[in-house]
Design an enzyme around this catalytic site. Structure first.
Site, PDB file in Angstrom:
ATOM      1  N   CYS A 256       0.864  -1.140  -0.054  1.00  0.00           N
ATOM      2  CA  CYS A 256       0.002  -0.050  -0.127  1.00  0.00           C
ATOM      3  C   CYS A 256       0.618   1.262  -0.024  1.00  0.00           C
ATOM      4  O   CYS A 256       0.828   2.090  -0.687  1.00  0.00           O
ATOM      5  CB  CYS A 256      -0.939  -0.122   1.265  1.00  0.00           C
ATOM      6  N   ARG A 323       5.541  -8.037  -0.522  1.00  0.00           N
ATOM      7  CA  ARG A 323       5.534  -7.102  -1.620  1.00  0.00           C
ATOM      8  C   ARG A 323       6.375  -5.838  -0.788  1.00  0.00           C
ATOM      9  O   ARG A 323       5.936  -5.178   0.189  1.00  0.00           O
ATOM     10  CB  ARG A 323       3.981  -6.636  -1.752  1.00  0.00           C
TER      11      ARG A 323
END
Ligand code: UGA
Length: 436
Positions: A256, A323
């Site tokens: 994010c 990620r």
């Protein structure tokens, strides 16, 4: 009770979609959750959850009868009027958000239906307006997601705020969405769609800014002999600043912050506005991951042939998400300097091994530390606080620890014979041995 509640549709059963589906089912709603990947749908229908998120698997199991996983769009449209779009919007090479999955969902929706598209995916401001132009008959509501990985179920059930954006003509649809969230408490903020979209991007960008800010303060603390923990505490006591998100470390990661900071910067840039502050936030974060190398070199000299143990690989604890994890850049930098890298992560090891093929994976922290010339604590997994560090010191070739999250109490480590380096921390460590 469930008969009176609105059925809920979920499009995309990644992390956000699954949590959304599970939590609405827990609230008593019937849920139809649709994904285009048959293997994912089949696995979920068999009760197999590939994501590590505390409490999620149990919630899905408990509410299995209320959730119907399907690949069939018609089944979704027949089953629910409110459709929560939870597809991912990854960054493109240009740094903009990739909206192709959002667009293909919109293309699949029939004209003239009474469905409500509720956008949970993080999209650039202006996306809602363009979708409404494309599908004028469809009601559109922006309802950005503020869940944190690792505490997503808890965050969903106890939101501090729910943002619901709608434009003229879609007020009733927004009311229906607000009704779904009302039982959860938390302030429901109503706004126009563009503002709701901006609230999401601005919130993530601000939190990332706080992290890069405290990381720069930490770097200055190292120069002047101050302790960033004390500084953050003292700053945070000012209620205008607050203590949250002032933990210095080796940079933020995850699916994010990096993506959303870049997307906001690009969104501004596309309008001709240069968002200078975010350029610095990104650069500071990148450099912060690399500072560990310098800290190791300070003690070890050249890293060629040195065995470095990474403790933790996930971008944060309680998730297996790799990620944009700092460990990816760090291990590549260490290997680039000629070091041999061994790593241990209690949950993310499997996911990480595909990404870090030249990193040796250990099956315990102690195994990773065996014979290592230094260790770097990358992810603050609880078990690292409980490790027998005195025994670890015995087993390492050199008991040197760079605590990339300022997670451990330095003094007991120093007492156990460790040379300890934190991030912006003052520690009375033995003097570094001269570089060979
Ligand atoms: C973040 C936001 O916190 C959520 O509100 C938002 O919904 C989510 O992004 C999203 O957009 O989906 P998340 O990425 O799960 O959530 O993780 P955070 O807990 O926010 O941590 C992000 C990164 O910042 C981690 O790498 C963490 O180690 C780092 N961090 C966090 C710090 O380095 N210092 C801090 O003080 C706090």
């Amino acid at each position: 009770m469930s008969e009176q509640l609105q059925p809920v549709g979920v499009i995309g059963v990644g992390w956000v979609g699954l949590v959304t589906a599970a939590c609405f089912a827990e609230l008593g709603h019937q849920v139809v959750a649709r994904d285009i990947l048959p293997e994912k749908v089949e696995a979920l229908s068999r009760g197999e959850v590939a994501i590590h998120e505390p409490g999620l698997e149990e919630l899905l199991r408990r509410n299995a009868e209320r959730i119907n996983f399907t690949t069939d769009m018609d089944e979704l449209l027949e089953g629910a009027r409110l459709l929560f779009v939870c597809v991912d919007t990854p960054p493109t090479y240009s740094g903009d958000a990739d909206l192709s999955r959002v667009r293909s969902v919109v293309q699949e929706l029939p004209e003239g239906s009474d469905h409500v598209l509720v956008m949970k995916s993080t999209v650039p401001a202006g996306t809602g307006e363009s979708i409404r132009r494309d599908k004028p008959d469809l009601a559109y509501v922006s309802c950005p997601e503020f869940l944190k990985e690792g505490t997503a179920v808890e965050d969903f059930m106890h939101p501090d705020r729910v943002v619901i954006g709608s434009d003229s003509g879609d007020e009733a649809a927004a009311d229906a969405v607000a009704e779904l969230y009302r039982p959860l408490g938390g302030e429901i903020l109503r706004s126009d769609v563009a503002s709701a979209e901006m609230i999401k991007l601005a919130s993530n960008a601000f939190l990332a800014t706080k992290i890069s800010f405290i990381n720069e303060i930490a770097n200055v603390c190292e120069e002047v002999g101050a302790d960033v923990g004390e500084v953050a505490k003292g700053m945070g006591l000012d209620e205008r600043i607050g203590t949250a998100f002032l933990r210095a470390g080796i940079g933020y990661g995850g699916s994010c912050f990096p993506k959303d900071v870049s997307a906001l910067k690009m969104l501004a840039g596309n309008t001709g506005y240069h968002f200078q502050l975010l350029t610095a936030v990104i650069e500071v974060n990148e450099l912060q991951k690399r500072r560990v190398v310098g800290k190791l070199e300070k003690h070890l000299g050249s890293l060629i042939g040195k065995r470095i143990a990474l403790l933790g690989l996930a971008f944060k604890p309680d998730t297996d998400d790799m990620r944009e994890a700092s460990s990816l850049v760090l291990s590549a930098r260490l290997q680039g300097e000629g070091a041999e890298v061994v790593a241990y992560d209690p949950v993310a090891a499997e996911r990480a091994s595909g990404l870090l093929s030249s990193v040796e994976m250990a099956s315990s922290a102690m195994e990773a530390l065996e014979g290592a010339d230094a260790a770097v604590l990358v992810t603050e997994w609880r078990e690292f606080a409980e490790l027998d560090w005195a025994a670890a010191a015995e087993r390492m070739a050199r008991p040197l620890l760079v605590d990339g999250r300022n997670f451990l109490e330095p003094q007991p480590l120093v007492d156990a014979g460790f040379e300890y380096e934190g991030i912006g921390r003052t520690v009375s460590s033995p003097r570094p041995a001269p570089a060979p």
